[in-house]
Design an enzyme around this catalytic site. Structure first.
Site, PDB file in Angstrom:
ATOM      1  CG  ASP A 127      -1.698  -1.045   1.306  1.00  0.00           C
ATOM      2  OD1 ASP A 127      -2.141  -1.529   2.402  1.00  0.00           O
ATOM      3  OD2 ASP A 127      -2.000  -1.989   0.408  1.00  0.00           O
ATOM      4  CD  GLU A 169      -8.989  -2.772  -2.245  1.00  0.00           C
ATOM      5  OE1 GLU A 169      -9.655  -2.803  -1.340  1.00  0.00           O
ATOM      6  OE2 GLU A 169      -8.033  -3.415  -2.746  1.00  0.00           O
TER       7      GLU A 169
HETATM    8  C1  6LW Z   1      -6.223  -2.068   1.897  1.00  0.00           C
HETATM    9  C2  6LW Z   1      -6.558  -1.812   0.426  1.00  0.00           C
HETATM   10  C3  6LW Z   1      -5.753  -3.077  -0.155  1.00  0.00           C
HETATM   11  O1  6LW Z   1      -7.121  -1.440   2.575  1.00  0.00           O
HETATM   12  O2  6LW Z   1      -5.396  -4.110   0.673  1.00  0.00           O
HETATM   13  O3  6LW Z   1      -4.291  -3.764  -1.736  1.00  0.00           O
HETATM   14  C4  6LW Z   1      -5.789  -3.315   2.131  1.00  0.00           C
HETATM   15  N1  6LW Z   1      -4.980  -2.941  -1.281  1.00  0.00           N
HETATM   16  O4  6LW Z   1      -6.481  -0.858  -0.501  1.00  0.00           O
HETATM   17  C5  6LW Z   1      -5.230  -3.813   3.138  1.00  0.00           C
HETATM   18  O5  6LW Z   1      -3.679  -3.528   2.709  1.00  0.00           O
END
Ligand code: 6LW
Length: 503
Positions: free
Chosen positions: A22, A178
């Protein structure tokens, strides 16, 4: 610790190996800064500095005080998710979600990214996870969270204004929009997101509009980056952030994994940070390959960081790269009680317990050796390769007894035991490729745990299949952390040595 350079010295991906997921990046002048998630580990949100986007040196952790980081109730792969790091009006801002109890979305700020960072500014009315910050031309700050929902926010107070509105929630067929990041670039506002889930279907998509509130037009080429369905050695690519260099070039940092073994492939180091070049065509980003061998960079490379192989615990405190499980109270973890030694004092039981006293470092090489000199005359503890409470291998000494413990799911086994002479003993863990022949069912690596005799010879007490310490088996969002723990009484560690064995 950086990846090993290519034979010709050119830099390689991942630019941050091991559990560095992240990534969020920003630039201040000629200096780049990068932050990553840290989940159940304390301190939280590791921060890195670079001048060339390739060599990164850890400068601290944004959440390095207990009052900033309540993790006691955080489950494994809970806690600190997905920071966004930005530089605005001469100040650094970081917004992040603490998924643990009493957490929620919080903001910290600093004038020096090396710290100290402020106490958390809670944003109690900000919903969801994966928060992003951006400022528009008149200084209004907008926060966008997973799902593409946006609300106006005052980052100095955490107060939000109005009800969140959905800007753009990604493609019709992709799950889990996300990791949103909103940018003003040229004539457009761009909304970059991850979608498809952080597993093999992960990808990066983008949309643009003429206002931070949209409407947003999706890029016709979405996903602008994904390795889904390919045999690329880097998989799960997604969760990206964009940055422009002082020379005007554009770059993307993103997370990816390097699965090993046969099928379906198992990644053991966690989600790592990779770098990819970006060009712009017709107002849309075109992402270059996430190549293991990085292309020539348009600027001179700075010297790489000092590799942290050996720690003799001579300092009053621990280096910022050390991470402890959920907290690090001085009465349980200190280098002051026995100068030149790390003293761990047990409070719970074994590594199966969430409150075990464990301090380790992110494993950053596909093959490596870790060793430590342990004095367990007053208790029991040792060296462990940890994914979580239900997935770990450990070599533990208690008095004159050494044993190898394997925990996989609900199974816990003492795999081997051996008597050792009284006194301090060197425990060692070596991770290497599995023995040939390799087939579709071969795991990613093997983990040998044993003792090192006074003449330096290593005697493996057990060699175990590494697939059971992979994220695909354990689940969650982290990767292996290799470190020291106390299961009973007081255990002293004279030094810890980490050696990459990658060819
Ligand atoms: C995070 C989301 C993700 O909240 O995994 O790969 C989750 N992306 O954005 C936890 O790292």
């Amino acid at each position: 610790m950086p990846p090993l350079p290519q034979p010709d010295g050119r830099p390689t991906n991942p630019v941050l190996t091991g559990l560095h997921p992240d990534p969020s990046i920003c630039r201040a002048g000629d200096d780049y800064y990068l932050a990553c998630s840290s989940f159940e580990y304390f301190p939280g949100v590791p921060l890195f500095h670079s001048r060339d986007l390739v060599h990164w040196t850890q400068i601290g952790n944004a959440l390095d005080r207990p009052e900033q980081l309540p993790l006691s109730a955080a489950w494994s792969s809970g806690g600190i998710y997905d920071p966004t790091l930005r530089h605005h009006d001469g100040r650094f801002w970081l917004i992040v979600t603490n998924c643990g109890e009493g957490g929620g979305n919080l903001i910290v700020t600093a004038t020096d990214p090396a710290g100290p960072w402020s106490d958390p500014i809670p944003a109690p009315d900000l919903p969801g996870i994966d928060p992003d910050l951006v400022w528009d031309e008149d200084g209004t700050c907008w926060c966008t969270v997973a799902g593409g929902r946006q609300v106006r926010i005052d980052p100095s107070t955490g107060r939000t204004y109005g009800t969140p509105r959905t800007l753009w929630a990604g493609g019709p067929d992709a799950k889990a929009p996300e990791a949103p990041h909103l940018y003003r670039i040229g004539a457009y506002w761009y909304l970059l997101i991850a979608e498809g889930g952080t597993e093999r279907g992960h990808g990066v998509s983008i949309a643009r509009g003429h206002s931070p509130a949209g409407p947003f037009e999706p890029c016709p080429a979405n996903p602008v980056l994904s390795h889904r369905g390919t045999d690329h050695p880097v998989q799960n690519t997604g969760h990206a952030d964009l940055v422009q260099g002082p020379d005007g070039s554009w770059w993307m940092v993103l997370l990816g994994v390097r699965p090993g073994g046969g099928t379906p492939g198992w990644h053991v180091l966690g989600r790592e940070t990779f770098l990819a070049p970006v060009t712009w065509v017709d107002g849309w980003p075109v992402v270059g390959e996430v190549a293991l061998d990085l292309p020539e960079l348009p600027w001179p490379l700075s010297p790489g960081p000092v590799e942290e192989r050996r720690d003799d615990f001579e300092l009053a405190g621990l280096r910022p790269s050390w991470i402890s499980l959920r907290d690090r109270p001085a009465e349980h973890c200190t280098t002051k009680e026995r100068p030149g030694w790390l003293t761990l004092r047990a409070r719970g039981g074994s590594l199966d317990e969430p409150d075990v006293v464990f301090t380790g470092r992110r494993r950053q090489h596909l093959s490596c050796r870790a060793r430590t000199l342990v004095d367990a005359a007053e208790g029991g503890g040792g060296l462990a390769v940890r994914l979580d409470e239900r997935h770990h291998y450990a070599i533990e000494v208690s008095g004159t007894e050494v044993r190898v413990i394997a925990r996989v799911g609900s199974l816990r086994t003492v795999v081997a035991e051996q008597a050792v002479p009284a006194g301090p003993v060197v425990l060692a863990v070596t991770v290497t490729d599995p023995p040939a022949p390799h087939g579709p069912c071969t795991g990613p690596d093997v983990v040998s745990l044993g003792v090192e005799r006074s003449d330096g010879t290593f005697t493996a007490l057990a060699t175990l299949d590494g697939r059971y310490l992979s994220t695909e088996v354990a689940g969650g969002f982290t990767g292996r952390v290799i470190g020291m723990y106390a299961a009973a009484g007081t255990v002293h560690f004279d030094w810890f040595d980490y050696e990459p064995l990658d060819s």
